[in-house]
Scaffold this motif. Structure first.
Motif, mmCIF file in Angstrom:
data_model
loop_
_atom_site.group_PDB
_atom_site.id
_atom_site.type_symbol
_atom_site.label_atom_id
_atom_site.label_comp_id
_atom_site.label_asym_id
_atom_site.label_seq_id
_atom_site.Cartn_x
_atom_site.Cartn_y
_atom_site.Cartn_z
ATOM 1 N N GLN A 250 -35.011 19.889 -28.135
ATOM 2 C CA GLN A 250 -36.369 20.251 -27.744
ATOM 3 C C GLN A 250 -37.325 19.139 -28.180
ATOM 4 O O GLN A 250 -37.137 18.484 -29.201
ATOM 5 C CB GLN A 250 -36.803 21.584 -28.354
ATOM 6 N N ASP A 251 -38.314 18.902 -27.349
ATOM 7 C CA ASP A 251 -39.391 17.956 -27.658
ATOM 8 C C ASP A 251 -38.876 16.570 -28.059
ATOM 9 O O ASP A 251 -39.294 15.997 -29.058
ATOM 10 C CB ASP A 251 -40.292 18.511 -28.770
ATOM 11 N N LEU A 252 -37.950 16.030 -27.289
ATOM 12 C CA LEU A 252 -37.488 14.669 -27.541
ATOM 13 C C LEU A 252 -38.560 13.672 -27.101
ATOM 14 O O LEU A 252 -39.400 13.970 -26.248
ATOM 15 C CB LEU A 252 -36.180 14.407 -26.789
ATOM 16 N N LYS B 294 -22.106 8.037 -18.384
ATOM 17 C CA LYS B 294 -23.169 7.591 -19.287
ATOM 18 C C LYS B 294 -24.436 7.520 -18.447
ATOM 19 O O LYS B 294 -24.465 6.832 -17.428
ATOM 20 C CB LYS B 294 -22.857 6.224 -19.896
ATOM 21 N N ILE B 295 -25.456 8.237 -18.874
ATOM 22 C CA ILE B 295 -26.683 8.326 -18.087
ATOM 23 C C ILE B 295 -27.854 7.821 -18.921
ATOM 24 O O ILE B 295 -28.069 8.281 -20.043
ATOM 25 C CB ILE B 295 -26.951 9.775 -17.630
ATOM 26 N N VAL B 296 -28.596 6.879 -18.366
ATOM 27 C CA VAL B 296 -29.836 6.403 -18.983
ATOM 28 C C VAL B 296 -30.975 7.136 -18.296
ATOM 29 O O VAL B 296 -31.123 7.059 -17.068
ATOM 30 C CB VAL B 296 -29.993 4.882 -18.829
ATOM 31 N N CYS B 297 -31.795 7.828 -19.077
ATOM 32 C CA CYS B 297 -32.723 8.767 -18.457
ATOM 33 C C CYS B 297 -33.953 9.003 -19.323
ATOM 34 O O CYS B 297 -34.069 8.498 -20.436
ATOM 35 C CB CYS B 297 -32.010 10.099 -18.223
ATOM 36 N N VAL B 298 -34.870 9.809 -18.802
ATOM 37 C CA VAL B 298 -35.949 10.403 -19.581
ATOM 38 C C VAL B 298 -35.414 11.720 -20.148
ATOM 39 O O VAL B 298 -34.861 12.528 -19.397
ATOM 40 C CB VAL B 298 -37.186 10.656 -18.697
ATOM 41 N N PRO B 299 -35.529 11.975 -21.451
ATOM 42 C CA PRO B 299 -34.877 13.128 -22.067
ATOM 43 C C PRO B 299 -35.598 14.461 -21.859
ATOM 44 O O PRO B 299 -36.066 15.109 -22.798
ATOM 45 C CB PRO B 299 -34.831 12.746 -23.551
ATOM 46 N N GLU C 125 -18.101 26.177 -15.853
ATOM 47 C CA GLU C 125 -18.020 27.290 -16.798
ATOM 48 C C GLU C 125 -19.174 27.246 -17.786
ATOM 49 O O GLU C 125 -19.814 28.265 -18.056
ATOM 50 C CB GLU C 125 -16.695 27.242 -17.560
ATOM 51 N N SER C 126 -19.445 26.062 -18.354
ATOM 52 C CA SER C 126 -20.501 25.979 -19.359
ATOM 53 C C SER C 126 -20.998 24.550 -19.501
ATOM 54 O O SER C 126 -20.288 23.589 -19.184
ATOM 55 C CB SER C 126 -19.993 26.483 -20.720
ATOM 56 N N ILE C 127 -22.249 24.432 -19.973
ATOM 57 C CA ILE C 127 -22.852 23.142 -20.311
ATOM 58 C C ILE C 127 -23.471 23.280 -21.690
ATOM 59 O O ILE C 127 -24.223 24.222 -21.964
ATOM 60 C CB ILE C 127 -23.947 22.734 -19.303
ATOM 61 N N TYR C 128 -23.129 22.345 -22.576
ATOM 62 C CA TYR C 128 -23.732 22.294 -23.898
ATOM 63 C C TYR C 128 -24.380 20.920 -24.069
ATOM 64 O O TYR C 128 -23.772 19.892 -23.759
ATOM 65 C CB TYR C 128 -22.675 22.497 -24.989
ATOM 66 N N ILE C 129 -25.617 20.897 -24.546
ATOM 67 C CA ILE C 129 -26.304 19.643 -24.830
ATOM 68 C C ILE C 129 -26.762 19.680 -26.281
ATOM 69 O O ILE C 129 -27.426 20.635 -26.703
ATOM 70 C CB ILE C 129 -27.487 19.408 -23.876
ATOM 71 N N CYS C 130 -26.416 18.650 -27.040
ATOM 72 C CA CYS C 130 -26.661 18.647 -28.478
ATOM 73 C C CYS C 130 -28.148 18.547 -28.801
ATOM 74 O O CYS C 130 -28.976 18.273 -27.927
ATOM 75 C CB CYS C 130 -25.886 17.515 -29.155
ATOM 76 N N GLU C 131 -28.469 18.742 -30.079
ATOM 77 C CA GLU C 131 -29.872 18.798 -30.490
ATOM 78 C C GLU C 131 -30.610 17.481 -30.288
ATOM 79 O O GLU C 131 -31.836 17.451 -30.203
ATOM 80 C CB GLU C 131 -29.970 19.211 -31.961
ATOM 81 N N TYR C 132 -29.874 16.375 -30.208
ATOM 82 C CA TYR C 132 -30.505 15.073 -30.003
ATOM 83 C C TYR C 132 -30.499 14.663 -28.526
ATOM 84 O O TYR C 132 -31.026 13.607 -28.178
ATOM 85 C CB TYR C 132 -29.797 14.005 -30.830
ATOM 86 N N GLY C 133 -29.900 15.475 -27.680
ATOM 87 C CA GLY C 133 -29.825 15.160 -26.259
ATOM 88 C C GLY C 133 -28.950 13.967 -25.952
ATOM 89 O O GLY C 133 -29.003 13.420 -24.854
ATOM 90 N N LYS C 134 -28.101 13.579 -26.893
ATOM 91 C CA LYS C 134 -27.267 12.383 -26.739
ATOM 92 C C LYS C 134 -25.902 12.691 -26.142
ATOM 93 O O LYS C 134 -25.227 11.807 -25.628
ATOM 94 C CB LYS C 134 -27.057 11.694 -28.095
ATOM 95 N N ARG C 135 -25.486 13.943 -26.256
ATOM 96 C CA ARG C 135 -24.149 14.314 -25.794
ATOM 97 C C ARG C 135 -24.209 15.625 -25.020
ATOM 98 O O ARG C 135 -24.768 16.615 -25.502
ATOM 99 C CB ARG C 135 -23.198 14.454 -26.976
ATOM 100 N N ALA C 136 -23.630 15.597 -23.827
ATOM 101 C CA ALA C 136 -23.491 16.808 -23.018
ATOM 102 C C ALA C 136 -22.009 17.090 -22.851
ATOM 103 O O ALA C 136 -21.226 16.186 -22.525
ATOM 104 C CB ALA C 136 -24.153 16.620 -21.662
ATOM 105 N N LYS C 137 -21.620 18.329 -23.103
ATOM 106 C CA LYS C 137 -20.229 18.732 -22.924
ATOM 107 C C LYS C 137 -20.193 19.770 -21.805
ATOM 108 O O LYS C 137 -20.828 20.824 -21.909
ATOM 109 C CB LYS C 137 -19.644 19.283 -24.220
ATOM 110 N N VAL C 138 -19.450 19.447 -20.766
ATOM 111 C CA VAL C 138 -19.356 20.307 -19.590
ATOM 112 C C VAL C 138 -17.911 20.749 -19.431
ATOM 113 O O VAL C 138 -16.989 19.917 -19.495
ATOM 114 C CB VAL C 138 -19.804 19.559 -18.312
#
Length: 268
Positions: free
Chosen positions: A8-10, A51-56, A80-93
């Motif tokens: 949140q609020d990156l 690897k995605i370079v983006c606005v968070p 099935e699911s998407i998880y994005i870590c608290e730093y927005g650096k890693r997404a697990k799908v």
């Protein structure tokens, strides 16, 4: 599909000092807002794939849209699911398709967005041909309304002058607006928003701020979006691709005029 977003609020931008040099010789030092480049690794069934370079911001939408527009999934039901870590650096799908091959080919693909986005393997990509699109009713005032909204600017672009934007609309109503460093990311975020909220993409129009080469046109085709409009120009190959798959392609769409290259004409 379960979505667990921990971030949140990156940081979207920060201030940097610049020196404004004028032609007549004056120099002016000032603080300006500068866009933050954020890198996110996307794991599919525990394999590093993107690897995605983006606005968070809108990161789940970005991941969902990228999976659909790269032909990795066919619908939100494949996830099935998407998880994005608290730093927005890693997404697990986690996808419903099996991903337990030890013989995974390696490819590294750079799209024309020029922001360092990479597809690190093609194991999950479905190489079947896209389905031709079915034409839908659209009105020229809908496109002009989107051009008006673009001209009124978007928050990050107004602050930094460094983003592309994309608008998702249906039946003349704007459903979602997003921004990103690259026009591909912005388009994918709009697609992902529709997937996340069960909006039928076959009834939607996308309006992009960026030029339309073949990879941008193909994103719309793979997502099943029948009308793609842009403030900028297309390439010859994108026009040919749009013609082949029945995509209504409208470019140079400004507040006073637009150029239609393919597809059915507007409704009266």
């Amino acid at each position: 599909m379960k979505i667990n977003e921990q971030y949140q609020d990156l940081m979207l931008f920060a201030n940097a000092t610049q020196t404004l040099l004028k032609r007549e010789g004056d120099c002016l030092e000032e603080d300006v807002a500068v866009l933050n480049e954020h890198v996110m690794d996307v794991y599919l069934n525990d394999r590093l794939t993107l690897k995605i370079v983006c606005v968070p911001q809108h990161l789940a939408e970005l991941v969902l849209g990228r999976l659909l527009s790269e032909n990795i999934i066919q619908s939100a039901a494949d996830v099935e699911s998407i998880y994005i870590c608290e730093y927005g650096k890693r997404a697990k799908v986690y996808l419903k398709k099996n991903a337990e091959s030890s013989d995974m080919p390696f490819v590294e693909t750079t799209p024309t967005c020029c922001t360092g986005n990479r597809i690190l393997n093609d194991y999950f990509i479905d190489h079947t041909e896209p389905t031709p699109l079915s034409p839908v009713v659209w009105k020229r005032e809908w496109i002009f309304d989107l051009a008006d909204r673009f001209a009124s600017d978007t928050p990050l672009h107004a602050e930094t002058r460094a983003t592309h934007s994309c608008f998702l609309s249906r039946n003349g109503q704007v459903l979602f607006t997003c921004e990103d460093i690259g026009r591909h990311n912005a388009l994918d975020k709009a697609i992902g928003y529709a997937l996340r909220h069960d909006i039928p993409l076959g009834e939607c129009i996308l309006y992009s701020s960026g030029r339309i080469p073949t990879d941008m046109a193909m994103k719309a085709i793979r997502a099943g979006i029948p009308v793609l409009a842009s403030k900028a120009a297309p390439t010859l190959q994108a026009i040919s691709l749009a013609e082949e798959y029945g995509l209504t392609l409208i470019c140079c769409a400004r507040r006073d005029s637009m150029r239609q290259y393919t597809g059915n004409g507007p409704s009266a």
